[in-house]
Design a protein around this motif. Structure first.
Motif, PDB file in Angstrom:
ATOM      1  N   ASP A   9       0.822  -1.215   0.000  1.00  0.00           N
ATOM      2  CA  ASP A   9       0.000   0.000   0.000  1.00  0.00           C
ATOM      3  C   ASP A   9       0.856   1.266   0.000  1.00  0.00           C
ATOM      4  OD1 ASP A   9       1.058  -0.027   2.515  1.00  0.00           O
ATOM      5  OD2 ASP A   9      -0.833   0.397   3.542  1.00  0.00           O
ATOM      6  N   GLU A 217      -9.248   0.481  -1.151  1.00  0.00           N
ATOM      7  CA  GLU A 217      -8.728   1.032   0.103  1.00  0.00           C
ATOM      8  C   GLU A 217      -7.342   1.645  -0.140  1.00  0.00           C
ATOM      9  OE1 GLU A 217      -7.316  -1.252   3.879  1.00  0.00           O
ATOM     10  OE2 GLU A 217      -9.342  -1.915   3.319  1.00  0.00           O
ATOM     11  N   TYR A 218      -6.505   0.927  -0.875  1.00  0.00           N
ATOM     12  CA  TYR A 218      -5.167   1.442  -1.193  1.00  0.00           C
ATOM     13  C   TYR A 218      -5.294   2.733  -2.013  1.00  0.00           C
ATOM     14  CZ  TYR A 218      -3.099  -3.079   0.155  1.00  0.00           C
ATOM     15  OH  TYR A 218      -2.691  -4.199   0.829  1.00  0.00           O
ATOM     16  N   LYS A 221      -6.274   5.675   0.135  1.00  0.00           N
ATOM     17  CA  LYS A 221      -5.150   6.100   0.968  1.00  0.00           C
ATOM     18  C   LYS A 221      -4.140   6.882   0.115  1.00  0.00           C
ATOM     19  CE  LYS A 221      -1.189   4.053   3.457  1.00  0.00           C
ATOM     20  NZ  LYS A 221      -0.079   4.076   2.482  1.00  0.00           N
TER      21      LYS A 221
END
Ligand SMILES: O=c1nc[nH]c2c1ncn2[C@H]1C[C@H](O)[C@@H](COP(=O)(O)OP(=O)(O)OP(=O)(O)O)O1
Ligand SMILES: [Mg+2]
Length: 438
Positions: A9, A217-218, A221
């Motif tokens: 990530d 999600e990555y 972020k």
């Protein structure tokens, strides 16, 4: 383990150098890992033919890879651009148009040129992230040169790639990773975490919902980190990216909060006073709606130091000489007992022939250090002899709005917000606020 040792990530190191091209109206050089793109913003005092006379501007983009940006020399774009570049520049244009209030831009065009110096994967996303910075530099200059009263930028936009490599979800693919990725996705998002564009392909194989969730999600972020980098690079000029200003709502009434949020959503982020830990109580002891609305707004502004908006509202019934008026909420004694209030209203109206009434709303805006601003609205209606409808709150079920032959309680939120006393006050408030800003 990734080619360059990054965690799944972890995005590549980013650097953004603003004002890279001194002759451009706004510019930067953005580097994400080895990918480097020159982004410039040019301003032209004209719009394309299809927008002439419409009172709005335009934002468009061009994308090209410089000949030595890849190991094998890439032919310069001639008159005919290759399909990939055309697709990418359209994406960049769509993405950055979302950052700008085209009406506020006036009849002018901003062209964002993204020229790839060096391509190591993610050139389209770097272009978007860099173009946002160049655009903001241009907006600052438009204001500085007094061509515009305020920045036309309404959103911060950034983009990043993510994908699946060797069955592992990864953020920000470099070319080596990209070329054998099983899944390849591009995210374009704004500062609210909303999606502007998603491009995703299962190239080597199909992908699962679970993989998508991780990639997503990555991506989110990564975008947040890119937005920090954009703001850092812009320094003071980051102010010209104008995510909607925050307004606290000085109310304990969730229905009001929701209605007001909807009415102001294009211009402000409205949060309840409780969001910053203020719970009142606020004593509503003025004898007018405007007076009480001001008391509410001022109490919250005073306690929090933040701009606040207050709403005081109620029902004025002609046959009752304007009652319940400012006492609407505590007509039957206890503040906010809607059932008892409606019952009392019905009994007071028994045998009355004139059943005309009006809902009144006063909104007060208090900005620290400034005079309180008041806006008012009203909506005419008729008091029924029994309740109709289940929506809304307060006196909604007894208040018939004749033109729609519906009570407030029979309307959906959108219908009520089109005609309600509150929406009329909000409209007036917005117009006062926009005059203050210009
Ligand atoms: O759209 C409306 N639909 C139905 N009823 C309404 C509406 N707008 C105001 N009303 C009634 C409810 C309450 O009986 C009184 C407002 O009293 P009011 O003190 O301003 O509001 P509230 O105590 O519920 O919340 P707060 O003071 O914390 O903002 O008028
Ligand atoms: Mg109240």
């Amino acid at each position: 383990m990734r080619a360059d040792g990054r965690k799944p990530d972890e995005k590549r190191p980013i650097s953004i150098e603003t004002d890279f091209v001194r002759t451009a109206y706004g510019s930067c050089l953005i580097a994400t890992g080895n990918t480097r793109v020159i982004c410039t913003a040019s301003v032209e005092e004209a719009v394309p033919p299809f927008l002439k006379g419409k009172g709005q501007g335009w934002v468009t983009a061009e994308y090209a890879m410089l000949p030595a940006s890849t190991t094998e020399r890439k032919k310069r774009d001639g008159i005919k651009k290759d399909g990939r570049s055309v697709e990418i520049q359209r994406l960049i244009g769509r993405a950055l148009r979302q950052a700008v209030d085209l009406k506020a831009l006036g009849e002018r065009t901003i062209t964002l040129d993204c020229d790839v110096l060096e391509a190591d994967g993610g050139t389209r996303t770097a272009s978007i992230t860099g173009a946002m910075v160049a655009l903001t530099c241009a907006a600052e200059r438009l204001v500085r040169e007094k061509k515009l009263p305020i920045s036309p930028i309404i959103h911060q936009v950034a983009a990043i790639s993510a994908g699946v490599i060797d069955d592992e979800p990864c953020l920000d693919l470099c070319y080596q990773e990209d070329s054998h990725a099983q899944v390849d996705m591009n995210f374009v998002m704004n500062e609210k975490g909303e999606f502007i564009e998603l491009q995703g392909t299962g190239e080597g194989r199909a992908f699962t919902k679970k993989e998508l969730d991780t990639i997503m999600e990555y991506g989110e972020k990564g975008i947040r980190e890119l937005m920090d980098a954009q703001r850092e690079a812009l320094g003071d000029r980051a102010r010209y990216i104008a995510p909607k200003p925050l307004l606290l709502v000085a109310t304990g009434n969730e229905h009001k909060l929701r209605e007001l949020q909807e009415m102001f959503k294009d211009y402000y982020t409205l949060a309840p006073m409780t969001a910053v830990g203020f719970f009142g109580p606020i004593e509503e002891n003025a004898d007018t709606f405007a007076g009480n609305a001001a008391i509410k707004a001022e109490a919250v502004c005073e306690a929090t130091g933040l701009p606040a908006i207050g709403d005081d509202s109620g029902l004025e019934v002609d046959a009752l000489d304007g009652e319940p008026g400012v006492y609407s909420a505590r007509y039957a004694g206890e503040h906010g007992d809607d059932e008892a209030n409606n019952d009392l209203l019905l009994s007071r109206m028994e045998g009355k022939e004139d059943r005309s009434a009006a809902f009144k709303c006063a909104l007060a805006l208090k900005i620290p250090g400034k005079e309180t601003i008041i806006a008012e609205g009203s909506c005419p209606g008729t008091i029924l002899t029994e309740r109709r409808g289940t929506g809304g709150f307060g006196y909604d079920p007894l208040f018939l709005y004749e033109p729609m032959n519906k009570t407030y309680a029979e309307m959906n939120a959108e219908e009520k917000n089109q005609i309600s006393h509150r929406s009329r006050a909000a409209e007036m408030m917005r117009s006062i606020m926009s005059q203050l800003l210009s």
